[in-house]
Design an enzyme around this catalytic site. Structure first.
Site, PDB file in Angstrom:
ATOM      1  N   HIS A 123      -4.650 -38.108  28.126  1.00  0.00           N
ATOM      2  CA  HIS A 123      -3.931 -39.388  28.131  1.00  0.00           C
ATOM      3  C   HIS A 123      -2.887 -39.427  27.030  1.00  0.00           C
ATOM      4  CE1 HIS A 123      -6.865 -42.349  30.227  1.00  0.00           C
ATOM      5  NE2 HIS A 123      -6.907 -41.175  30.795  1.00  0.00           N
ATOM      6  N   ARG A 148      -1.467 -37.622  31.664  1.00  0.00           N
ATOM      7  CA  ARG A 148      -1.190 -38.979  32.155  1.00  0.00           C
ATOM      8  C   ARG A 148      -0.277 -39.656  31.148  1.00  0.00           C
ATOM      9  NH1 ARG A 148      -5.366 -44.119  32.903  1.00  0.00           N
ATOM     10  NH2 ARG A 148      -4.579 -44.759  30.885  1.00  0.00           N
ATOM     11  N   TYR A 160      -1.658 -52.144  29.884  1.00  0.00           N
ATOM     12  CA  TYR A 160      -2.815 -51.311  30.193  1.00  0.00           C
ATOM     13  C   TYR A 160      -2.527 -49.855  29.794  1.00  0.00           C
ATOM     14  CZ  TYR A 160      -5.690 -47.955  32.332  1.00  0.00           C
ATOM     15  OH  TYR A 160      -6.486 -46.849  32.469  1.00  0.00           O
ATOM     16  N   ASP A 211      -1.196 -44.272  35.837  1.00  0.00           N
ATOM     17  CA  ASP A 211      -2.180 -45.232  36.350  1.00  0.00           C
ATOM     18  C   ASP A 211      -1.555 -46.626  36.385  1.00  0.00           C
ATOM     19  OD1 ASP A 211      -4.413 -46.687  37.038  1.00  0.00           O
ATOM     20  OD2 ASP A 211      -5.675 -45.974  35.378  1.00  0.00           O
ATOM     21  N   HIS A 213      -3.201 -49.208  37.602  1.00  0.00           N
ATOM     22  CA  HIS A 213      -4.349 -50.079  37.312  1.00  0.00           C
ATOM     23  C   HIS A 213      -4.332 -51.357  38.154  1.00  0.00           C
ATOM     24  CE1 HIS A 213      -7.727 -51.079  34.480  1.00  0.00           C
ATOM     25  NE2 HIS A 213      -7.813 -49.771  34.534  1.00  0.00           N
ATOM     26  N   GLU A 237      -1.938 -43.649  40.405  1.00  0.00           N
ATOM     27  CA  GLU A 237      -3.339 -44.065  40.534  1.00  0.00           C
ATOM     28  C   GLU A 237      -3.451 -45.582  40.710  1.00  0.00           C
ATOM     29  OE1 GLU A 237      -5.604 -42.835  37.131  1.00  0.00           O
ATOM     30  OE2 GLU A 237      -7.112 -44.368  37.517  1.00  0.00           O
ATOM     31  N   GLU A 263     -11.762 -45.124  41.221  1.00  0.00           N
ATOM     32  CA  GLU A 263     -12.640 -45.093  40.044  1.00  0.00           C
ATOM     33  C   GLU A 263     -13.637 -46.249  40.057  1.00  0.00           C
ATOM     34  OE1 GLU A 263      -9.719 -45.263  36.848  1.00  0.00           O
ATOM     35  OE2 GLU A 263     -10.251 -47.343  36.468  1.00  0.00           O
ATOM     36  N   ARG A 284     -11.109 -40.746  43.355  1.00  0.00           N
ATOM     37  CA  ARG A 284     -11.470 -40.793  41.932  1.00  0.00           C
ATOM     38  C   ARG A 284     -12.912 -41.214  41.636  1.00  0.00           C
ATOM     39  NH1 ARG A 284      -9.179 -40.343  37.639  1.00  0.00           N
ATOM     40  NH2 ARG A 284      -9.433 -42.392  36.704  1.00  0.00           N
ATOM     41  N   HIS A 313     -12.922 -39.852  37.775  1.00  0.00           N
ATOM     42  CA  HIS A 313     -12.746 -40.723  36.618  1.00  0.00           C
ATOM     43  C   HIS A 313     -13.465 -40.094  35.420  1.00  0.00           C
ATOM     44  CE1 HIS A 313     -13.591 -45.110  35.050  1.00  0.00           C
ATOM     45  NE2 HIS A 313     -12.504 -44.612  34.509  1.00  0.00           N
ATOM     46  N   GLU A 340     -10.347 -36.090  34.896  1.00  0.00           N
ATOM     47  CA  GLU A 340      -9.846 -36.854  33.735  1.00  0.00           C
ATOM     48  C   GLU A 340     -10.692 -36.528  32.507  1.00  0.00           C
ATOM     49  OE1 GLU A 340     -10.197 -41.101  34.216  1.00  0.00           O
ATOM     50  OE2 GLU A 340      -8.745 -41.515  32.635  1.00  0.00           O
ATOM     51  N   TRP A 403      -6.587 -56.933  36.122  1.00  0.00           N
ATOM     52  CA  TRP A 403      -6.449 -56.154  34.886  1.00  0.00           C
ATOM     53  C   TRP A 403      -6.426 -54.690  35.244  1.00  0.00           C
ATOM     54  CZ3 TRP A 403      -9.745 -52.545  32.475  1.00  0.00           C
ATOM     55  CH2 TRP A 403      -9.171 -51.996  31.303  1.00  0.00           C
TER      56      TRP A 403
END
Ligand SMILES: O=C(O)C(=O)C[C@H](O)[C@H](O)CO
Ligand SMILES: [Mg+2]
Length: 403
Positions: A123, A148, A160, A211, A213, A237, A263, A284, A313, A340, A403
């Site tokens: 990340h 990522r 996020y 991502d 999210h 993602e 995920e 995921r 995930h 990940e 979120w």
């Protein structure tokens, strides 16, 4: 038969909360399973303690599938994150026991290695594009082949995936949910700029992931996917919430950017429509939230029929026990995509000593019998449970959002 004589739930917080199930057999061999459900940890601890453990005592630890079916069908109340995380913990612990009794690492019991090691993604995040690219360059220098990238959005106080502490991103950061604010238009302007800068600095030999999210509508996701195609993302993602799986048809009509979802999925039934209609490229779902190694294999087998690959995930809220289990699974299946890997803090690693290793952007679960991960219970006892919620998110006008 290796009879189960005891089981216990260990809740520990070495920097963050983890729930671990330990199943002990007659001859002293034990297995571990991760049962951590971020922000809702104690619900799974209670489910295990009050409703699962009493049913395990006296059973044959070798009968993994039968015990899985017993807990799934026997509960009457099927699926859902709490039930499936609890079943996952039992399943994972039983695979650990089987491996230890056989003297083999779990991946050998799953059919053996299908590859030498598994590619992981790290990340990289930062409050600005420059910050993010700088961090991504550091990951590249450490050997990562997949990164990522997430950056702050100008005009928004928080985003996020962008951490205060860049090394260990931790969203469950307060004992009541933090309130974030969201603006889609601002976000949609910055992401293509981030990818452009990342490609200029990192080149084309590294996979770039992002991502969303669950923050976009299908048509917004289609537009972003189209804007990013020129930078060849590995995946986008959670482009849109996946309860309405039809929504992904609309995204697919507009972009060839690969899509990853799942995920928060718990069951093969959450994945089925997306996989069978080839609406996603990567699934995921992972060990702890999707019913353990046994159920995740069924998901991977279904996905393989449709050329959908896995991308488990692996955030820090999934404990090293889940990480180890995921690596055994990843190594064994034919349709692995990427794993990940957010890395755990040194405190977490000390509580959960493990055999898995990282080198050259890839990981290996190691050759220890079972999962190759343990828990130092004495150390774990020093870190008390610490109530921590995931944030909530609102639009600028105060509307509650994803979120
Ligand atoms: O790692 C990711 O892709 C995530 O989206 C992280 C999640 O927000 C986190 O695991 C929630 O507990
Ligand atoms: Mg995610």
């Amino acid at each position: 038969m290796p009879k189960i004589i005891d089981a216990k739930v260990i809740v520990t917080s070495p920097g963050r909360n983890f729930v671990t199930l330990k199943i002990i057999t007659e001859d002293g061999v034990y297995g571990l399973g991760d049962a951590t459900l971020n922000g809702r940890e104690l619900s799974v601890a209670s489910y295990l303690q009050d409703h699962v453990i009493p049913c395990l005592i006296g059973r044959d630890a070798h009968r993994i599938e039968d015990i899985w079916q017993y807990l799934y069908k026997g509960a009457y109340w099927r699926r859902g994150p709490v039930t499936m995380s609890a079943i996952a913990a039992v399943d994972t612990a039983l695979w650990d026991i089987k491996g230890k009794l056989a003297g083999l690492p779990v991946y050998q019991l799953l059919g053996g290695a299908s590859r030498e090691s598994v590619m992981v993604y790290g990340h990289a995040n930062g409050t600005t594009i420059e910050d993010t690219v700088k961090t991504a360059l550091e990951y590249q220098a450490q050997g990562y082949k997949a990164i990522r990238i997430q950056c702050g959005v100008p005009g928004m106080a928080s985003t996020y995936g962008v951490s205060k502490d860049k090394y260990f991103y931790e969203p469950a950061d307060a004992d009541l949910p933090t309130e974030n604010v969201w603006n889609t238009s601002k976000y949609l302007r910055i992401v293509p700029e981030l990818f452009k800068a990342a490609r200029e600095a990192l080149g084309w030999d590294v996979h770039l992931l992002h991502d969303i999210h669950h923050r976009l509508t299908p048509i917004e996701a289609g537009r972003l996917g189209k804007d990013l195609e020129q930078y060849r993302p590995f995946w986008l993602e959670d482009a849109t919430p996946a309860e309405n799986q039809e929504a992904f048809k609309l995204i697919r009509q507009h972009t060839t950017t690969p899509l990853a979802v799942g995920e928060i999925f718990n069951s093969i039934h959450d994945c089925r429509e997306l996989i069978e209609n080839q609406l996603i490229d990567y699934i995921r779902a992972t060990v702890v939230h999707a019913g353990g190694i046994s159920h995740l294999r069924k998901i991977a087998n279904l996905a393989d029929l449709y050329q959908v690959r896995t991308g488990c995930h692996g955030a820090t809220d999934l404990s090293p026990v889940c990480m180890a289990a995921a690596l055994h699974f990843d190594l064994s299946i034919p349709n692995f995509g990427v794993q990940e890997y957010m890395r755990h803090t040194p405190e977490t690693d000390a509580v959960f000593p493990h055999a898995y290793t990282f080198a050259d952007g890839a990981m290996h679960p190691g050759e220890a019998p079972g999962l190759g991960v343990d828990i130092d219970e004495e150390l774990a006892a020093k870190y008390e449970y610490n109530r921590a919620f995931l944030p909530v998110n609102r639009l600028e006008d105060g509307t509650m959002f994803n979120w």
